[in-house]
Design a protein around this motif. Structure first.
Motif: not given
Length: 335
Positions: A262-263, A299
């Motif tokens: 997602s980063e 994360d």
């Protein structure tokens, strides 16, 4: 006729007409930009960074700045044993210590080259390699008393090899000059047992089975820059790079699969701990953790958004080198 598979070797001019100036001792050096950290042994850590800063710690918490004879930004540090270490950086600078970091000496300083060295590795106190931008590649077999620059035509991009072949046959002097500008940036060198890997710009990845005497450029699997490569606890390989790109190989780099994150921040480094966790660190405070050998990541990025350049784990704490200096995270209390 094929391009020569051996290096073009040139003894490096390690001196400079411009005199090196000693780094200033700064009271807040541990809060300045730091780029690399190395665990020398279980109770000794060294970090390097901007303006020639070298910091040392016996506990990972309290840091002391060492006296350093130049002000070049430093990008990487490596120790062959408790006493013998090297740091490299801008101005093709190479620093060495033979007394466990108590003092540092300049082995190479070339500000007129305008090229940074980005990583350094020694397999023992005598044999080392320093690599950097624009194909910079130096080797030593005497602990850095002398450094020899090498150029590897086999590491050029495929579309450049025919051009280099023509030059090799018709204009050897121009061939050498072109090699020094046409080769990619070498961002990181990684030792995996007896095998060395290098990663760099534009999807560059290569391996050597003879400590860098010859190299095989591997098939590209990504057209962006790669900044680190790491062997995971369960013997996979992870490569990380621009815009949150992560790739994993389970067959020693013969094939790669992208790991979805997602980063999207650029990732600067990957490291692991003795418990089998894998960590990714990058720009904008990016920090991710995997407990399944790099297949998926959670994360745990830093809210301040400051770039993380590298890190290591000791017991229940993580040491990070960042654009605002040393950070110590308590892993037991982190989400």
């Amino acid at each position: 006729m094929l391009l020569a598979s051996t290096a073009l070797n040139v003894f490096a001019d390690t001196s400079s007409a411009e005199e090196a100036r000693a780094a200033y001792i700064m009271p807040l050096a541990e809060k300045s930009l730091l780029t690399d950290i190395y665990r020398v042994n279980s109770s000794f850590y060294v970090a390097v960074g901007e303006r020639g800063h070298i910091l040392q710690s016996l506990d990972g918490i309290n840091w002391q700045q060492a006296a350093v004879p130049l002000q070049s930004n430093l990008n990487a540090v490596h120790f062959a044993d408790d006493q013998h270490g090297w740091a490299v950086g801008h101005d093709a600078a190479i620093l060495a210590t033979v007394d466990g970091g108590n003092s540092w000496q300049v082995q190479q300083f070339l500000p007129e080259s305008d090229k940074p060295l980005l990583d350094v590795y020694f397999r023992n106190r005598q044999h080392g390699i320093a690599v950097g931008a624009y194909g910079l590649f130096y080797v030593t077999s005497d602990g850095g008393n002398t450094w020899q620059q090498s150029f590897f035509a086999e590491l050029a991009a495929e579309e450049d090899k025919e051009y280099l072949l023509d030059l090799q046959e018709t204009d050897p002097e121009m061939y050498r000059a072109e090699l020094s500008s046409i080769l990619p940036h070498f961002n990181r060198i990684f030792a995996d047992g007896n095998t060395l890997y290098m990663v760099g710009e534009a999807g560059f990845i290569a391996k050597s089975n003879d400590f860098g005497d010859s190299w095989q450029r591997m098939e590209e699997f990504y057209n962006g820059s790669l900044f680190d490569l790491h062997r995971t606890p369960e013997m996979g390989l992870l490569a990380v790079g621009l815009r949150g790109h992560v790739f994993r190989s389970s067959d020693n780099g013969q094939s790669w699969q992208q790991v979805e994150l997602s980063e999207s921040a650029t990732l600067n480094s990957v490291f692991s701990d003795q418990a089998g966790n894998v960590f990714l660190a990058g720009n904008a405070g990016a920090l991710l953790q995997s407990s399944d050998d790099g297949l998926t990541f959670t994360d745990r990025s830093e809210s301040d958004g400051k770039a993380i350049l590298n890190g290591l784990v000791l017991q229940n704490q993580m040491l990070l080198v960042t654009e605002v200096g040393i950070k110590v995270l308590n892993l037991d209390k982190s989400e």
